[in-house]
Enzyme design. Structure first.
Site, mmCIF file in Angstrom:
data_model
loop_
_atom_site.group_PDB
_atom_site.id
_atom_site.type_symbol
_atom_site.label_atom_id
_atom_site.label_comp_id
_atom_site.label_asym_id
_atom_site.label_seq_id
_atom_site.Cartn_x
_atom_site.Cartn_y
_atom_site.Cartn_z
ATOM 1 N N LEU A 356 0.822 -1.208 0.000
ATOM 2 C CA LEU A 356 0.000 0.000 0.000
ATOM 3 C C LEU A 356 0.852 1.252 0.000
ATOM 4 C CD1 LEU A 356 -2.612 -0.986 2.707
ATOM 5 C CD2 LEU A 356 -3.075 -0.674 0.285
ATOM 6 N N THR A 358 5.024 2.981 1.346
ATOM 7 C CA THR A 358 6.268 2.891 2.081
ATOM 8 C C THR A 358 6.461 4.231 2.753
ATOM 9 O OG1 THR A 358 7.114 1.550 0.291
ATOM 10 C CG2 THR A 358 8.714 2.384 1.859
ATOM 11 N N GLY A 360 7.920 6.368 6.620
ATOM 12 C CA GLY A 360 8.308 6.321 8.017
ATOM 13 C C GLY A 360 9.250 5.163 8.270
ATOM 14 N N PHE A 361 8.745 4.164 8.943
ATOM 15 C CA PHE A 361 9.614 3.110 9.402
ATOM 16 C C PHE A 361 9.546 1.818 8.616
ATOM 17 C CE2 PHE A 361 8.817 5.948 12.890
ATOM 18 C CZ PHE A 361 10.110 6.219 13.312
ATOM 19 N N GLY A 362 8.712 1.749 7.614
ATOM 20 C CA GLY A 362 8.657 0.486 6.886
ATOM 21 C C GLY A 362 7.551 0.453 5.865
ATOM 22 N N LYS A 379 1.831 -3.480 8.807
ATOM 23 C CA LYS A 379 3.014 -2.628 8.712
ATOM 24 C C LYS A 379 4.215 -3.426 9.199
ATOM 25 C CE LYS A 379 5.127 1.466 8.959
ATOM 26 N NZ LYS A 379 5.111 2.499 7.970
ATOM 27 N N ASP A 475 1.792 13.554 16.507
ATOM 28 C CA ASP A 475 2.085 13.717 15.085
ATOM 29 C C ASP A 475 0.797 13.863 14.275
ATOM 30 O OD1 ASP A 475 3.845 14.161 13.056
ATOM 31 O OD2 ASP A 475 4.451 12.071 12.790
#
Ligand SMILES: *[C@@H]1O[C@H](CO)[C@@H](O)[C@H](O)[C@H]1NC(C)=O
Ligand SMILES: *[C@@H]1O[C@H](CO)[C@@H](O)[C@H](O)[C@H]1NC(C)=O
Ligand SMILES: *[C@@H]1O[C@H](CO)[C@@H](O)[C@H](O)[C@H]1NC(C)=O
Ligand SMILES: *[C@@H]1O[C@H](CO)[C@@H](O)[C@H](O)[C@H]1NC(C)=O
Ligand SMILES: *[C@@H]1O[C@H](CO)[C@@H](O)[C@H](O)[C@H]1NC(C)=O
Ligand SMILES: *[C@@H]1O[C@H](CO)[C@@H](O)[C@H](O)[C@H]1NC(C)=O
Length: 677
Positions: A356, A358, A360-362, A379, A475
């Site tokens: 879906l 990519t 931030g973190f992964g 995720k 955030d």
């Protein structure tokens, strides 16, 4: 000495008689005597070596019972009103043929342990033709019935019913459960494990029966809407002491009826069963091999050996492929723990096609849980350090308990060696930012945006004030808002959220968040508070109304959105700041409210910002926005405050710019992952 001794003896003496008023037992690790009293069995019921309660073995036309061995007190002597009770259990029905099965099983409360004279087949080992329906039976049962018996007016061959003294159910419904407002079918004879809750409220005289598949979300918290709800006074049915247990029967087709775990409590909520501690069911597959051997042809033995070897290799590879990390302290989180294999299957092996986004973190993948057909987003987060993992998982589990229609639901997690997998509700319309910025293919009109704004405000209010702990999101921004099927806005990415107990002072930590949304005092002190969230929410309001990012680089210049909106207002035309794609199709009062509220939330003085509760009231029109004077805002240094943090963060900002984020917002990494814990 004497006093002490008698104090010790007293409870024992009381218990020895009939089981106390608040009897509470749980069989969570098998029925073989480790965790409780041995059940009292009859007929073809047995406890398997793995500790499963197998009510019917593979024997036709017979039934079996299993009862808690001691009598259970349902009333006290002064009062004829039956107590409240609650029970939940996990069962599975494995038929030999996938289409035809034995007759089903039942949870039962009966005056005797054995139910003498009861017949198998359609009588479910509960009744016989002469006593069926008689008031003198004193039997309450919840049937899981897999055969339609017209004689008892059964609604279908896959239903749950409440039986009182007879097999003609007082009420019944097709097996299934409510996932929110949607009803989902379950197939009793699927061989899969399912949960059942049976609860009786002695004050309200109300019986509720709820079901759920074992593998979903609603694992710990049962579905909010029961499958069956019946107003019925059980006092005349239940004698003072009764026996509680299970019953089941086979007809002409062979079927195994299993109870995997069981919890019961009188006058209170029965404990939840932890899935990971339960004994494992035998697998249903692999029964068709016998035919092969009847050929007995030596020729095929060579290929058989080859098959076996490749089979073993396959099993070893598979084991490695699906290996995961599970430590003792995680056992209590059983329900929130997903099997890696399950996620692997759900995402078709984490195929690129299911990707879906990519960010931030992964990477985030779309998936479909095989057990429940629930769509999920998974995720994958790679981990650098396992330090603090315990706290982090505790936080995840805690976040998983947040429930609000404007939050993206975290369903659970899975841990592998270098990796953490987080499982969320799937949001079909992706993240909000892709409808706002950079000439989007599709934009949202004003009424859609206003709905999203109100939704996100109410989600944030829930985090700040309405849950048991204060959750600071840290955030809030358009790319962290996801849109569900109806374009409702849902806040995602609790990644940076930290939990604080109500009333305690948030500790100073490293700053996390996104430049342009960071409150000046946050960049100064490193302290995130509910009012730094309000600040970010202000930036969010402006970006949604204007279709522009809070800070935009134009050559060497940084255009700051809040300054620009302010300057429009200064020119007495605040509406000019709006996203031009609306054309004339917007409600001026709403738009003006949102823009002014955006400025108010962006105030450099935390105390001057409204609380989320006030924000929600302003947006709902319940309370009028206070007169915000131009002068008041500018004299407070509104237009300067962005720059305060700006210089310090210019560098990190540059690097964070332009990061694709279409679905990155499913992130639930905590600050641990961003290196600040
Ligand atoms: C339960 O049964 C097992 C074996 O069948 C036996 O070893 C154990 O002592 C029994 N426990 C109790 C509490 O009766
Ligand atoms: C089923 O249980 C009955 C009674 O315990 C026993 O006689 C029979 O052998 C069992 N059958 C199988 C197939 O295990
Ligand atoms: C009997 O118990 C029920 C609930 O357990 C209570 O509502 C009722 O008032 C009691 N009646 C008497 C006479 O104590
Ligand atoms: C249950 O109670 C009824 C009426 O109170 C009584 O007739 C019956 O004998 C009781 N049954 C048992 C097994 O005690
Ligand atoms: C669920 O079961 C009902 C009744 O058996 C049936 O009418 C309906 O089509 C089923 N729905 C699905 C999605 O299988
Ligand atoms: C039973 O219902 C009453 C009234 O709604 C409620 O106050 C009480 O907590 C319930 N008891 C149980 C055991 O759920």
């Amino acid at each position: 000495m004497f006093v002490k001794l008698s104090a010790l003896l007293l409870p024992l003496v009381l218990l020895a008689h009939a089981e106390a008023q608040n009897l509470n037992f749980i069989y969570n690790d098998g029925f073989s005597g480790r965790s409780g009293l041995n059940l009292s069995l009859d007929g073809i019921a047995e406890i398997t070596p793995e500790g499963l309660l197998k009510l019917t073995n593979h024997t036709k036309q017979r039934g079996g019972h299993a009862f808690y061995p001691n009598p259970v007190t349902f009333k006290n002597s002064e009062n004829d009103s039956a107590f409240s009770f609650s029970t939940n259990f996990i069962f599975a029905i494995q038929p030999e043929y996938t289409t035809s099965s034995g007759d089903g099983m039942a949870f039962v409360i009966a005056p005797t342990r054995g139910l003498p004279g009861a017949l198998s087949n359609q009588y479910l080992s509960l009744f016989n033709p002469s006593n069926n329906g008689k008031f003198t039976n004193h039997i309450f049962a919840v049937e899981l019935d897999t055969i339609q018996t017209l004689e008892f007016s059964d609604i279908n061959d896959n239903h749950v019913g409440i039986d009182i003294n007879g097999l003609r159910s007082v009420t019944a419904a097709p097996a299934g459960y409510f996932d929110g407002q949607y009803f989902k079918n379950l197939t009793l004879i699927s061989g899969k494990e399912m949960r059942v809750w049976v609860e009786y409220n002695g004050t309200k005289k109300q019986i509720e029966v709820t079901m759920a598949p074992i593998g979903v979300v609603t694992k710990v918290t049962k579905p909010a809407t029961p499958l069956l709800s019946l107003k019925y006074d059980l006092s005349p049915i239940l004698n003072k002491t009764m026996y509680v247990g299970f019953s089941s029967s086979n007809g002409p087709f062979l079927t195994s009826h299993y109870v995997v775990g069981w919890s019961f409590r009188m006058n209170g909520q029965a404990q939840d069963l932890i899935a990971s501690n339960l004994p494992k069911l035998p697998s249903i597959a692999g029964k068709k091999t016998s035919m092969l051997f009847t050929f007995g042809v030596p020729l095929i033995s060579v290929s058989l050996v080859l098959l076996v070897v490749s089979g073993v290799l396959y099993v070893i590879r598979r084991k490695r492929k699906f290996a995961e990390v599970l430590e003792d302290w995680e056992l209590e989180y059983g329900p929130q723990r997903f099997k890696y294999k399950e996620l692997y299957i759900a995402t078709k092996g984490f195929r690129e096609k299911e990707l879906l986004g990519t960010g931030g973190f992964g990477k985030v993948y779309r998936g479909l849980l095989p057990s429940s057909e629930v769509e999920i987003a998974v995720k994958r987060v790679s981990l650098e350090s396992r330090q603090g993992m315990k706290e982090f998982v505790a936080e995840i589990v805690s976040i998983g308990r947040l429930r609000h229609r404007n939050l993206v639901q975290l369903l659970g997690y899975c841990r592998r060696k270098e990796e953490l997998l987080l499982v969320y509700d799937y949001m079909p319309n992706g993240s909000l930012d892709k409808y706002l910025f950079d000439q989007p293919e599709m934009t949202l009109n004003w009424s859609q945006r206003f709905k999203v704004i109100k939704g996100v405000a109410s989600g944030l209010l829930y985090l700040h004030e309405e849950w048991e702990q204060v959750v600071i999101h840290r955030d809030v921004k358009a790319s962290n808002v996801l849109l569900d099927g109806e374009f409702n806005g849902r806040l995602g990415d609790f990644g940076l959220a930290r939990l604080y107990d109500h009333g305690t002072d948030p500790q100073t930590t490293h700053i996390v968040g996104t430049l342009g949304y960071l409150a000046p005092e946050h960049t100064r002190t490193g302290r995130a508070t509910t009012s730094t969230d309000v600040f970010a929410f202000g930036a969010f309001l402006l970006e949604v109304a204007c279709g522009k990012r809070p800070i935009k680089t134009q050559g060497p210049e940084h255009v700051i959105l809040v300054d620009w909106v302010f300057s429009c207002w200064n020119r007495s035309d605040i509406l000019e700041a709006r996203d031009q794609s609306f054309g004339t199709d917007f409600v001026a009062e709403e738009l003006e409210l949102v823009l002014k509220l955006g400025l108010l939330c962006s105030h450099s003085e935390p105390a001057a910002r409204p609380s989320m509760r006030q924000v929600v009231q302003y947006l709902a029109g319940d309370v009028a926005l206070p007169e915000v004077s131009l002068l008041g805002l500018s004299s407070s240094g509104l237009t300067d405050r962005h720059r305060e943090g700006f210089d310090d963060y210019a560098m990190s900002y540059q690097s964070s710019l332009g990061k694709g984020s279409s679905h990155s917002s499913y992130v639930a990494e905590s600050s641990l992952l961003s290196g600040s814990r």
